[in-house]
Write an enzyme that holds these catalytic residues in place. Structure first.
Site, PDB file in Angstrom:
ATOM      1  N   LYS B 133     109.892 -44.475 -16.601  1.00 35.62           N
ATOM      2  CA  LYS B 133     109.405 -43.219 -17.180  1.00 35.62           C
ATOM      3  C   LYS B 133     109.763 -43.171 -18.659  1.00 35.62           C
ATOM      4  CE  LYS B 133     109.930 -38.277 -16.025  1.00 35.62           C
ATOM      5  NZ  LYS B 133     110.627 -37.327 -15.117  1.00 35.62           N
ATOM      6  N   SER B 208     107.220 -34.554 -12.849  1.00 39.58           N
ATOM      7  CA  SER B 208     107.033 -35.043 -14.189  1.00 39.58           C
ATOM      8  C   SER B 208     106.959 -36.568 -14.285  1.00 39.58           C
ATOM      9  CB  SER B 208     108.174 -34.546 -15.077  1.00 39.58           C
ATOM     10  OG  SER B 208     109.407 -35.102 -14.677  1.00 39.58           O
ATOM     11  N   SER B 232     110.458 -33.937  -9.529  1.00 35.97           N
ATOM     12  CA  SER B 232     109.743 -34.803 -10.465  1.00 35.97           C
ATOM     13  C   SER B 232     109.632 -36.267 -10.044  1.00 35.97           C
ATOM     14  CB  SER B 232     110.384 -34.719 -11.847  1.00 35.97           C
ATOM     15  OG  SER B 232     110.023 -33.510 -12.471  1.00 35.97           O
TER      16      SER B 232
END
Lengths: 546, 546
Positions: B133, B208, B232
C-alpha cells in the site's frame, strides 16, 4: 459520611480522616511507643507488642511464607492476623494506610483454611496477604484516590487485579496512601495527610505508590501492588529498600494511553516478583481486562532464550548518570558494588547510557501535561480542595488540540525508534554477538528527598516513555562515613535540577536511606527482567558473603 | 517534479499522474484490449498478452510458489518478471498502482538468484514478490499518501515492515492506491484518481487498502500488505475475493493510538496468511519498531491450545446481522454455506452477536473524529486540494479538549470490558466448557457499493474498537438468480443506513461481486485466528466438493 459534592472540603476531609482513625483504633492492636524524634523506625523492638509467632511470620521471606501456606504448615488465619497487626503498627509509625478491612480478611483466611482441609491450597497464593494501593478497587472498600470529592465512592466489584489475586488464594486486607492526582513521587493528600519513610522519617517514602512502599518497607506487608506511569512503583521501592517491577502485564484504567499506567508489585523478596507475576497470569486477567495482553507466562523468555539461554554470560550497560542530572554519591557506590558483583560472576559490563535524555524528558513532560491540568482541576473542583505541589507544573501548560496531541504521540513513537536503534547499536561493544542484554541505572538521582522538596523522575520516566520493563533491587543504604559530598561537577546548562540536586545533598540528612537500582530490559521482556534481577541479586548476595 | 508547496494543486496532481503514466508505459508491457463496458475483467484471456509460463506462475497458490522458490525450481527473476507484467495488466484494467519499480525488482531478483546458487534461499520468502500500500515506505520510492501536498516525498529508508520483508527474501516491486486521508473504504484521491473493482468495474474495490485489494484480486500480486483502522484490509479483501488479516503484530505509524492502524496481508491463498506472518515475525520487527510486541510466532496459540488443542470441536457464534444494519441477501447465503460446512465437520454453531452495537459505533465515530478534522484539513491545506467525501463526516465534529479525549479513551476501555464480559458469558451456551471460540460475521452489510455511494464500517469497526484479531475469507459471489431482494424488514429506528442499505440493493447491479466473511477471535489470539480460518476454509472447500 460527608457528601461527595460538599463544598466544605476541609470538614469533609477531617470527618473522613477521623472516621478512618476510629476504624483503625477499633481493632485495639498493641502499638509500639516511639518518640517522634526517632527517625529510623524499621528496627524498633516489637517485644511485648506483637505475638512472637506473628513477628516470626512477618519476618519471613515471600517464598518461604508462600511455601508454608501451600503445605499447610501455616494457617491462613494466623498469617492474616500477623499482617493485620503489623500493618497497624506500620501505620502508627509512618501513616501509610487509607482503608483497613482486617475483620473481613481474617474471615476470608478462615474460609481458606476450611477449603484447604477439603482440597488443599485454593491457588498459588493461598492465604498470602497482599496490600493494595488506594487506586486498585476492591468490592465494598472505599476507593477515593485521596480526593475529597471522591469520598464515599465504594466500588461494587473488584478490579481485575484484585479478582485475579483473590482467585489465586490471596488475602486482601488494606489499602495504602497516595499523593493527590497520583502524578507525584511524594505521598500526601488532603484526606490522609502525609506518609513518611520508615528508614528516616524526615524523608519522603516516595510515590505515587508511597503508602505501599512505606508499609512493605516496615513489613506490614511482604508484597503489595502499586502502579507506575513515571516511576510510581520504582521510586517507593527504591526509597524503602524493596524489589519492584514495572512491567507490561497489567495496565490500570486511565485514558492517558500514550504513556500508560502499569500495575506491578513492590516486595521485600526478589522471588516475590516471579511468584506473584506467575500467579496473576495464571488467573488469566486478559479474560476480563481488555488492555491486558493474552500472554501466559513465557518460561522461554524467563529462561533468557534471546540472551544466550542462561548458558552464556550477559553484557550489562552501566549508566551511572542519565546525562541530565548527576546522582548523589551513594548511587556511585551502589553501582560500583553491583558492577563488581556481576564481573565476579563473569558477566561483562560496559559504560553506556541512553542518548538524547533532554528530548526524552521534554516529550514525557509534554505528554503528562497534554491535558493542560484539566484532569486535576476537574477532580479538585468536585470538592474545592486546593491543588497541591508535586510533579504537575505550578502553571498549566498551554492547551493543545487533539490533533496536536496525536502529533505528540507520533513524536514519542519516532523517538522510541531512535532509542531502539541506539540500543541495537551497542552490539559492536558487547562481544556477545547481541546488543546489551540489560541496563543498570540509578532509580533516582537522590536517595530520597526532604518533605515537599523538588522531585525529578528523569531516571524512571525514560522507561515509561519507552515502555521498557524494569525491576528495582536494593543495594545499600546511605552511610555518611563513606557517601561524602563530592567536589562540584560542571552542571548541566539546560537542566537546572542538576545543580539543585548536587547542592541539596547532605549525607547526614539522608542517613540510612535505602539505595535501589533499576534493571532495564527491552519492550516485552517482562519475564526476562525478573530473571535477570534474580541473577543480579544473587550476585550481590554472593559478593557480600565473600 | 512539482513543488510540495505548490498552490496550484490541480496542475501538480496532473503532472505527477502524467509522469507516473509515462513511467508505467516505459516498460512497454503487452496489455489486453478490453472494452470499457466489460465489467468483469478477472477472467479475460491473457493469451498472446503474457508469456504462458508467466501466466502459469501468477496463477499459482502462494504456498506452491513459495515452495518452488525455496527449492530453486523457479528462479526469482522469472517470478519477478511474471508479476511485474501481470501487475501492469491489472493496472491497465482497474487503475490500482501508484508507484512501480519493476527494474529495481528484477535486479533484486537476479541478485537473489545469485545468492541462492551460493547458499540456498535467503529467507522464508526468497524471491516471492510482495506489493505494498502506498503508505508503507520503501527507500527511494515516493510515498505521497495520495496527497498533492506530499508529492515528491521520498523516504530515505525502508519502513520496518518493508525491511523485514526484504530480509526474508521478498521482492518489492510496486505500491498501490489509497483514498485521500485513508479514512474511507473507497479508493480515490486527487493524484491517481479512482481504483475500481476487477470483478465488476461499476463497483468499488473497497478501501483504504483498495489498490492492494484490486491488484491482488486480479493476481497482479499474490500477497500484498495494507493497513486497517476500521476495515481497511478486510473490506477490500472481501470485495475482491481474498483472504485478509487484521491482527496485532504490526502497527503502522500514527498518533491516533486509541484505535490503532494495524498492518496486515491481503492474499489469494489462505496459507499466505500464515507464511507471511511467520516470516515477518522471524525477522524480529520488535528490534526496530517500538510498537511491535516482542512476541515470536507462538505455535501453541496457532495449535489452539486454549481451544481444546485442535483435538476438540469448536463452537462458533454466527452473527448474521450486527444489530445496526441488516446485510444484503448474499451474506445470508454465505453465512448459511459456512454454517453447514462447519456443522458437517462436527463443529457447533450458535446464533449470537455483540451487544450494544449502537454504543460501539458511537464511541468509534467519536474517536475517529476526535481531531475535529484538523488532520485532513492540515494535509489538504498543504496544496489547496479539496477535501473529498468519505467516512469523514461532511461537517467536522466540535472540538474536544485533550482531557475530554482521554475521557473518551477511557469510555472505550470500559466498553471493551463489557464486550469481553458478554463474550465470556457465552460459555453457558456452547457446551464446550469454553466461551465461543470464534465469531463468524459478514465483513460489510453490502457486497460492494456504487462509486461515491454511502459507506458503512460498523461490521469491521467493532473489531478495531475491541482490538480483536480478525481474518476475512471468501465464500461466494453475488448471483442474481438466487440472491434476490427480500421483503422489507423493520428498519433500525436510529441507524438510517439500515433502510438505505436495504433500498439500494439490486442483485443485477452487484452481480459477480465477491462475498467474504470475517472470523473474529479474542485480543492477542492472532496465530489462532489464522489457524481457525484455515479450518473454516478447508470445511468450505470440502463442502463444495461434496
Amino acid at each position: 459520611m460527608p457528601s461527595v459534592d460538599s463544598k466544605d472540603w476541609k470538614s469533609a476531609a477531617d470527618a473522613k480522616r477521623e472516621a478512618f482513625k476510629k476504624q483503625v483504633d477499633s481493632y485495639a492492636y498493641a502499638l509500639p511507643k516511639v518518640d517522634s524524634s526517632t527517625l529510623d523506625v524499621s528496627t524498633i523492638s516489637l517485644d511485648g507488642v506483637m505475638d512472637p509467632k506473628h513477628v516470626q511470620i512477618t519476618n519471613m521471606e515471600v517464598g518461604e511464607l508462600v511455601e508454608k501456606l501451600q503445605k499447610g504448615e501455616l494457617k491462613a488465619v494466623e498469617v492474616a492476623k500477623a499482617f493485620c497487626h503489623r500493618a497497624a503498627i506500620a501505620h502508627s509509625l509512618v501513616n501509610c494506610l487509607t482503608e483497613v478491612y482486617f475483620d473481613r480478611a481474617i474471615k476470608h483466611a478462615e474460609e481458606l483454611d476450611e477449603e484447604f482441609k477439603e482440597g488443599g491450597p485454593v491457588g498459588p497464593l493461598h492465604g498470602f496477604p497482599i496490600s493494595l494501593k488506594n487506586q486498585i478497587c476492591v468490592e465494598g472498600v472505599e476507593s477515593n484516590m485521596g480526593y475529597v470529592g471522591w469520598i464515599g465512592r465504594v466500588p461494587k466489584k473488584n478490579s481485575v487485579l484484585a479478582d485475579c489475586l483473590v482467585r489465586s488464594g490471596a488475602v486482601l486486607y488494606c489499602q495504602t496512601n497516595i499523593p493527590q492526582n497520583l502524578m507525584s513521587t511524594e505521598c500526601i493528600n488532603a484526606i490522609y495527610g502525609r506518609t513518611v519513610n520508615g528508614f528516616n522519617r524526615n524523608l519522603s517514602c516516595g510515590g505515587s505508590s508511597g503508602g505501599e512502599g512505606a508499609l512493605v518497607g516496615l513489613r506490614g506487608s511482604l508484597l503489595g501492588f502499586g502502579s507506575d506511569i513515571g516511576g510510581s512503583i520504582r521510586v517507593p521501592s527504591s526509597f524503602n529498600g524493596l524489589y519492584g517491577l514495572h512491567g507490561g502485564a497489567d495496565n490500570s484504567c486511565q485514558g492517558l494511553e500514550a504513556v500508560s499506567s502499569v500495575l506491578g508489585p513492590l516486595t521485600t523478596s526478589v522471588e516475590g516478583l516471579q511468584i506473584v507475576t506467575k500467579a496473576v497470569l495464571a488467573a488469566e486477567p486478559w479474560r476480563k481486562d481488555p488492555f491486558v495482553h493474552y500472554q501466559p507466562w513465557r518460561e522461554s523468555v524467563y529462561q533468557l532464550e534471546a540472551h544466550g539461554g542462561g548458558k552464556e554470560k550477559l553484557c550489562f550497560a552501566f549508566a551511572y548518570s542519565n546525562g541530565l542530572v548527576k546522582p548523589n554519591p551513594p548511587y556511585y557506590r551502589a553501582m560500583d558494588m553491583t558492577r563488581k558483583a556481576l564481573e565476579t560472576q563473569g558477566h561483562k559490563v560496559i559504560d553506556w547510557s541512553f542518548p538524547e535524555p533532554e528530548k526524552c524528558f521534554d516529550i514525557l513532560s509534554r505528554v503528562y501535561g497534554a491535558d493542560s491540568g484539566e484532569d486535576i482541576e476537574t477532580e479538585c473542583g468536585r470538592s474545592g480542595e486546593p491543588r497541591m505541589y508535586g510533579l504537575c507544573p505550578p502553571e498549566n501548560p498551554p492547551r493543545i488540540s487533539v490533533y496536536q496531541y496525536w502529533q505528540l504521540c507520533y513524536e514519542r513513537r519516532l523517538f522510541m525508534a531512535t532509542q531502539i536503534e541506539a540500543w541495537e547499536a551497542t552490539e559492536s561493544q558487547t562481544g556477545t554477538g547481541r546488543p546489551v542484554d540489560a541496563v543498570i541505572m540509578p532509580t533516582s538521582p537522590y536517595p530520597s528527598f526532604r518533605h515537599d522538596d523538588q522531585q525529578d523522575v528523569s531516571y524512571t520516566g525514560v522507561c515509561n516513555l519507552n515502555d521498557w520493563p524494569t525491576a528495582v533491587f536494593p543495594v545499600t543504604r546511605v552511610d555518611p562515613s563513606v557517601d561524602k559530598q563530592q567536589p562540584a561537577h560542571t552542571f548541566h546548562s539546560d537542566y537546572p535540577f542538576d545543580k539543585i540536586n548536587y547542592e541539596r545533598y547532605d549525607p547526614e540528612v539522608f542517613k540510612n536511606a535505602p539505595i535501589g537500582l533499576q534493571c532495564i530490559m527491552r519492550r516485552g521482556e517482562d519475564e526476562a527482567v525478573i530473571r535477570v534481577v534474580e541473577m543480579v541479586d544473587a550476585a550481590l548476595k554472593a559478593q557480600k558473603k565473600a
